[in-house]
Design a protein around this motif. Structure first.
Motif, mmCIF file in Angstrom:
data_model
loop_
_atom_site.group_PDB
_atom_site.id
_atom_site.type_symbol
_atom_site.label_atom_id
_atom_site.label_comp_id
_atom_site.label_asym_id
_atom_site.label_seq_id
_atom_site.Cartn_x
_atom_site.Cartn_y
_atom_site.Cartn_z
ATOM 1 N N THR A 235 19.272 -49.066 7.384
ATOM 2 C CA THR A 235 19.570 -50.304 6.655
ATOM 3 C C THR A 235 19.788 -51.463 7.621
ATOM 4 N N TYR A 236 20.609 -51.233 8.624
ATOM 5 C CA TYR A 236 20.892 -52.303 9.591
ATOM 6 C C TYR A 236 19.636 -52.692 10.363
ATOM 7 N N LEU A 237 18.829 -51.710 10.772
ATOM 8 C CA LEU A 237 17.609 -52.018 11.520
ATOM 9 C C LEU A 237 16.635 -52.827 10.667
ATOM 10 N N GLY A 238 16.561 -52.511 9.386
ATOM 11 C CA GLY A 238 15.676 -53.276 8.509
ATOM 12 C C GLY A 238 16.108 -54.727 8.385
ATOM 13 N N ILE A 239 17.409 -54.945 8.198
ATOM 14 C CA ILE A 239 17.927 -56.315 8.104
ATOM 15 C C ILE A 239 17.728 -57.054 9.423
ATOM 16 N N SER A 240 18.022 -56.365 10.525
ATOM 17 C CA SER A 240 17.882 -56.986 11.839
ATOM 18 C C SER A 240 16.434 -57.356 12.128
#
Length: 308
Positions: A235-240
């Motif tokens: 999730t964090y990698l996608g947002i980043s």
């Protein structure tokens, strides 16, 4: 799965419409005169010139009419005409989007490899000196502003050591410092997130059962622990990644990287609304598409989501 993808694509259209509507409203209430910036201070006093420019760019119409015209053009791939260079917005943004994409791919690769790698090692050797050092340095990295990191990297590795060029270029060595600048804070976040989720999964009953059954440690780690703890990290990698593709304003400005972030800064200064709206439309589309990809990855990582 097909229905889910179709529903998310429909939501993507709604989000794009809502985001562009908000942007149009914000640009309408902001102070400034786009026509004056197009024509120049002298010609802007001529009513005939002002009327001609407003008619050419559709600025003589009401805000709802301008928005409807913009949406109808975007549906055909037309982002309008740039106020300053008098060229198509898509033609101007095309090379800049490619530059930003290259920088974002390198940065997210660094974040994934080093962030998850450091987090996994810290979780496996929890409460050790290595774990405490990881916690200390990641806390420091999160606290440093991006522009400070960029300036320090440029001073140390470009000016003093001369290992890399001061300004970005097409070659790999010109991309290293901007990519590292973008990646350092996210590496710290991903490392801490990976460590925390892995420690939580390691204490789960099914992991203890797998170990009690005598399964090899490597199999337990990769099949059970890492797979189940990677969902919040994904999730964090996608947002980043979406934020990086949308353009890193500060980093691109520091290293004079010819991407969409630098183009957006210049467009705001010049009141070049077509470029601003084009960049924001592109950024929103990227975020929505990446959120769909992240949700599909959830289904691949967690069978419970796939069954539901």
């Amino acid at each position: 799965m097909g229905r889910y993808v179709a529903r998310r694509l429909g939501q993507m259209v709604i989000v794009l419409i809502g985001a562009t509507m908000v942007l149009f409203a914000c640009l309408f209430v902001l102070p400034g005169d786009p026509v004056g910036s197009i024509a120049g201070s002298d010609k802007a006093r001529d009513p005939a010139v002002v009327a001609e420019l407003k008619a050419r760019y559709g600025l003589d119409k009401s805000l709802p009419e301008q928005y409807v015209n913009y949406v109808s053009k975007v549906a055909t791939g037309d982002l309008g005409e740039d106020f300053v260079q008098r060229r198509e917005v898509s033609e101007i943004l095309g090379p800049k989007l490619a530059n930003t994409a290259k920088l974002a791919l390198l940065a997210i690769a660094l974040v994934t490899v080093f962030g998850m790698g450091v987090g996994i090692i810290a979780a496996l050797y929890r409460y050790s000196i290595l774990d405490m050092a990881t916690t200390f340095f990641t806390t420091m990295a999160v606290g440093f502003p991006t522009f400070v990191i960029g300036m320090l990297l440029m001073k140390w590795f470009a000016v003093e050591l001369q290992w890399f060029p001061q300004l970005g270029g097409d070659k790999l060595e010109g991309m290293v410092l901007p990519a590292v600048t973008l990646a350092i804070t996210d590496i710290a976040f991903v490392a801490r997130l990976t460590r925390g989720t892995m420690l939580e999964v390691l204490r789960a009953d099914y992991v203890k059962t797998a170990v009690a059954k005598g399964l090899p440690r490597r199999r337990v780690l990769f099949k059970h622990v890492l797979r189940n703890s990677s969902i919040p990290v994904v999730t964090y990698l996608g947002i980043s990644f979406g934020a990086l593709l949308g353009g890193a304003l500060i980093t691109e400005a520091i290293f004079n990287w010819d991407g969409v972030g630098l183009a957006l800064v210049q467009a705001i200064q010049q009141q070049n609304n077509p470029i601003v709206i084009g960049v924001v439309t592109y950024s929103v589309a990227i975020f929505v598409v990446l959120s769909l990809i992240v949700d599909l990855l959830y289904a691949a990582l967690d069978p419970r989501i796939r069954l539901s």
